[in-house]
Design an enzyme around this catalytic site. Structure first.
Site, PDB file in Angstrom:
ATOM      1  CG  ASP A  40      -0.566   0.134   2.498  1.00  0.00           C
ATOM      2  OD1 ASP A  40       0.645  -0.073   2.715  1.00  0.00           O
ATOM      3  OD2 ASP A  40      -1.370   0.432   3.390  1.00  0.00           O
ATOM      4  CB  SER A  71     -10.956   4.505  25.531  1.00  0.00           C
ATOM      5  OG  SER A  71     -10.951   3.128  25.204  1.00  0.00           O
ATOM      6  N   GLY A 138      -3.057  -3.808  18.893  1.00  0.00           N
ATOM      7  CA  GLY A 138      -1.679  -4.196  18.617  1.00  0.00           C
ATOM      8  C   GLY A 138      -1.537  -5.597  18.059  1.00  0.00           C
ATOM      9  CB  ALA A 139      -3.803  -8.315  17.478  1.00  0.00           C
ATOM     10  CG  LEU A 141      -6.352  -8.417  14.162  1.00  0.00           C
ATOM     11  CD1 LEU A 141      -7.134  -9.232  15.196  1.00  0.00           C
ATOM     12  CD2 LEU A 141      -6.385  -9.107  12.802  1.00  0.00           C
ATOM     13  CB  SER A 142      -6.831  -2.073  11.549  1.00  0.00           C
ATOM     14  OG  SER A 142      -5.811  -2.017  10.609  1.00  0.00           O
ATOM     15  CB  SER A 144      -4.675   2.482  15.347  1.00  0.00           C
ATOM     16  OG  SER A 144      -4.222   1.915  14.142  1.00  0.00           O
ATOM     17  CG  ASP A 188      -4.513  -0.557   8.504  1.00  0.00           C
ATOM     18  OD1 ASP A 188      -4.462  -1.461   7.638  1.00  0.00           O
ATOM     19  OD2 ASP A 188      -3.633  -0.379   9.366  1.00  0.00           O
TER      20      ASP A 188
HETATM   21  P1  ADP Z   1      -3.356  -2.085  15.645  1.00  0.00           P
HETATM   22  O1  ADP Z   1      -3.934  -0.965  14.874  1.00  0.00           O
HETATM   23  O2  ADP Z   1      -2.812  -3.164  14.774  1.00  0.00           O
HETATM   24  O3  ADP Z   1      -4.276  -2.647  16.671  1.00  0.00           O
HETATM   25  P2  ADP Z   1      -1.618  -0.002  16.523  1.00  0.00           P
HETATM   26  O4  ADP Z   1      -0.331  -0.004  17.260  1.00  0.00           O
HETATM   27  O5  ADP Z   1      -1.657   0.640  15.200  1.00  0.00           O
HETATM   28  O6  ADP Z   1      -2.101  -1.511  16.441  1.00  0.00           O
HETATM   29  O7  ADP Z   1      -2.732   0.702  17.390  1.00  0.00           O
HETATM   30  C1  ADP Z   1      -2.945   0.306  18.725  1.00  0.00           C
HETATM   31  C2  ADP Z   1      -3.137   1.551  19.590  1.00  0.00           C
HETATM   32  O8  ADP Z   1      -4.385   2.175  19.251  1.00  0.00           O
HETATM   33  C3  ADP Z   1      -3.247   1.242  21.062  1.00  0.00           C
HETATM   34  O9  ADP Z   1      -1.985   1.180  21.660  1.00  0.00           O
HETATM   35  C4  ADP Z   1      -4.053   2.435  21.562  1.00  0.00           C
HETATM   36  O10 ADP Z   1      -3.223   3.557  21.744  1.00  0.00           O
HETATM   37  C5  ADP Z   1      -4.968   2.738  20.407  1.00  0.00           C
HETATM   38  N1  ADP Z   1      -6.303   2.125  20.562  1.00  0.00           N
HETATM   39  C6  ADP Z   1      -6.911   1.264  19.729  1.00  0.00           C
HETATM   40  N2  ADP Z   1      -8.165   0.952  20.154  1.00  0.00           N
HETATM   41  C7  ADP Z   1      -8.347   1.649  21.289  1.00  0.00           C
HETATM   42  C8  ADP Z   1      -9.432   1.772  22.220  1.00  0.00           C
HETATM   43  N3  ADP Z   1     -10.576   1.122  22.068  1.00  0.00           N
HETATM   44  N4  ADP Z   1      -9.257   2.601  23.281  1.00  0.00           N
HETATM   45  C9  ADP Z   1      -8.105   3.285  23.452  1.00  0.00           C
HETATM   46  N5  ADP Z   1      -7.074   3.192  22.622  1.00  0.00           N
HETATM   47  C10 ADP Z   1      -7.168   2.399  21.557  1.00  0.00           C
HETATM   48 MG    MG Z   2      -2.885   0.326  13.563  1.00  0.00          MG
END
Ligand code: ADP
Ligand code: MG
Length: 402
Positions: A40, A71, A138-139, A141-142, A144, A188
Site C-alpha cells: 500500500d 475509552s 496491537g494484533a 487487526l487495525s 487504531s 486500514d
Molecule cells: P493495531 O492498529 O494493529 O491494533 P496499533 O499499534 O496501530 O495496532 O494501534 C494500537 C493503539 O491504538 C493502542 O496502543 C491504543 O493507543 C490505540 N487504541 C486502539 N483501540 C483503542 C481503544 N478502544 N481505546 C483506546 N485506545 C485504543
Molecule cells: Mg494500527
C-alpha cells in the site's frame, strides 16, 4: 464480550462517564488483509475484509470548543482538550503513540480542523466521545484505524460534514501519519470505512478505486481463521521505515513512480537492472516481493470472481513465503502458524498486517477448522509460545451508525 458489546452498552458507558445522553452510537470495524501485504505504500493492490469486531463511539456535540475523550479500554479517565489548540507533537513522526491513545481521535479532530471542515459554528463546538472496542489492540487487526474511523464517522454526522467514506479514510490516515506519527498507508482506514458484509475490498491504493469482491466463505463450506500470535517484536517501527525507503529508492532507480508500475512480465529485467545499478541484494528481494504480491492480488481476484475461494489457498501460502524470505517481515511465531496449519490440512495460510508478530490468517474447510486450530495451538505449546487467540474472520460491514 460480544453479547455485551452493542449500542446500549456504549450509550450506558457514555451516560456513566458524562452524565448525559449521547446523540448516537457509531461503529467502525477492525480488518484483516486477505492478500496484498506491504504493497500500500507502493501504490499497489490490497484486499482487506472487515471483522465483526468493532470500535463503538458514543458521542454528543458540545458548544464550548472542548473535546472530551474516554475509552473503556484505556486507563486514565477522561482526556480533555481544546479543539482550537490541537497540534501534532514536534517530532512525532519519529515514533508512534506519542500522545497516548487519545492522540488517535484527537488527531482526527485536528485533521478535520486543518481541512477547514470545522469552521461552522456547530462544528467548532467540540464533542464528548466514549469508546468501547472489541478489536484486539496491537494484533495487526487495525484497532487504531477502527478508533479513528469511528471518531470520524460520528463527527461527520454530528456536524453534518457530508464527507464520503473515502475522504473520511484519508483524513484518518493523515491523523495517524502526522498527528500520531505513524507512517501507515491508506489500507486500514479504507477497510474500516468502506468494507461491506460478505465481501473483500479490492483497493487500488494509487487512486483509491475500489471494488467489492464476493467472499462468501460459508456458502463454500470454508472458514478463514485469524490467529493472533499475541506477540509483537520490537524491531517493527524502524524496520517498516527501512522497507519503505528501500522500495522508494528502487522505484527511483527503475525510473517508475512506484513499484506498482513494474509489470510482472518485466520483473526479471527490472531486477537485473537494479543489480547492474549496484542495488543491494536485499533491495532486489524487496522489489520481487512487492511486484509478485501485486500479481497475487490480481490472481486472487480472478479466482474469487470465478466463485472459487478454495483455490486461493496456495496463493496465500506463496504470499507468506514472499513476506518471510523476500520482504523479511515475518517472525518465528507467524511462520509456525503457517507451517502447522498447512501440515494439519489447511488450504493455505499467511501472515497478515505489518508483520513481526500480530496475526496470521488460515483458510480451511469448515470440517477441518477445529483440528487445524488445535494443531496450531499445540505447535505453539510445543515451541514454548503463549497460546494464540483463534477466531473466524466473518466478512463484515464497514463503518456505520447503530
Ligand atoms: P493495531 O492498529 O494493529 O491494533 P496499533 O499499534 O496501530 O495496532 O494501534 C494500537 C493503539 O491504538 C493502542 O496502543 C491504543 O493507543 C490505540 N487504541 C486502539 N483501540 C483503542 C481503544 N478502544 N481505546 C483506546 N485506545 C485504543
Ligand atoms: Mg494500527
Amino acid at each position: 464480550m460480544t453479547d455485551e458489546h452493542g449500542p446500549e452498552q456504549a450509550a450506558a458507558g457514555f451516560r456513566e462517564v458524562y452524565g448525559a445522553e449521547p446523540a448516537g452510537v457509531w461503529a467502525a470495524p477492525g480488518r484483516v488483509n486477505l492478500i496484498g501485504e506491504h504493497t500500500d505504500y507502493n501504490d499497489g493492490f490490497v484486499m482487506p475484509l472487515a471483522l465483526p469486531h468493532t470500535c463503538l463511539a458514543a458521542a454528543a456535540p458540545r458548544t464550548d470548543g472542548v473535546l472530551r475523550l474516554h475509552s473503556a479500554g484505556a486507563p486514565g479517565g477522561v482526556v480533555e482538550l481544546r479543539v482550537a489548540e490541537l497540534a501534532p507533537v514536534a517530532g512525532a513522526a519519529t515514533g508512534g503513540d506519542r500522545g497516548g491513545w487519545a492522540a488517535y481521535p484527537a488527531g482526527v479532530v485536528w485533521a478535520l480542523r486543518e481541512a477547514g471542515l470545522l469552521a461552522g459554528a456547530a462544528a467548532a463546538g467540540g464533542a464528548d466521545l466514549h469508546y468501547e472496542s472489541t478489536v484486539p489492540t496491537g494484533a495487526g487487526l487495525s484497532s487504531s484505524a477502527a478508533l479513528e474511523v469511528a471518531t470520524a464517522t460520528a463527527l461527520n454526522e454530528l456536524y453534518g460534514l457530508g464527507l464520503d467514506p473515502q475522504r473520511l479514510a484519508r483524513l484518518c490516515q493523515r491523523a495517524e501519519n502526522v498527528f500520531v506519527g505513524v507512517p501507515c498507508g491508506i489500507m486500514d482506514q479504507m477497510a474500516s470505512a468502506c468494507c461491506t458484509e460478505g465481501h473483500a475490498l479490492f483497493l487500488d491504493t494509487r487512486d483509491l478505486t475500489q471494488r467489492q469482491v464476493p467472499f462468501d466463505l460459508a456458502a463454500r463450506g470454508l472458514r478463514l481463521l485469524v490467529v493472533d500470535t499475541r506477540v509483537k517484536h520490537a524491531l517493527g517501527d524502524g524496520a517498516y521505515a527501512g522497507r519503505r525507503a528501500a522500495c522508494e529508492s528502487a522505484a527511483r532507480t527503475l525510473q517508475v513512480r512506484a513499484l506498482r508500475d513494474v509489470p510482472i512480465e518485466e520483473l526479471d529485467a527490472a531486477l537485473a537492472r537494479l543489480a547492474r545499478a549496484g542495488a543491494d541484494e536485499t533491495v532486489v528481494r524487496r522489489v520481487r516481493h512487492v511486484v509478485t504480491e501485486d500479481h497475487r492480488v490480481e490472481q486472487v481476484i480472478g479466482r474469487l470472481d470465478a466463485g472459487d475461494i478454495r483455490s486461493i489457498g496456495p496463493l496465500l501460502t506463496a504470499g507468506h513465503a514472499s513476506c518471510r524470505d523476500d520482504f523479511e517481515v515475518s517472525c518465528a511465531e507467524l511462520d509456525l502458524v503457517v507451517e502447522s496449519a498447512n501440515e494439519a490440512g489447511a488450504l493455505g495460510a499467511r501472515m497478515t498486517g505489518g508483520g513481526f508478530g500480530g496475526s496470521a490468517i488460515v483458510l480451511v474447510a469448515e470440517a477441518d477448522a477445529e483440528a487445524v486450530s488445535k494443531a496450531v495451538t499445540e505447535a505453539f505449546g510445543g515451541a514454548g509460545h503463549r497460546a494464540p487467540r483463534i477466531f473466524p474472520a466473518v466478512p463484515s460491514a464497514g463503518a456505520r451508525r447503530l
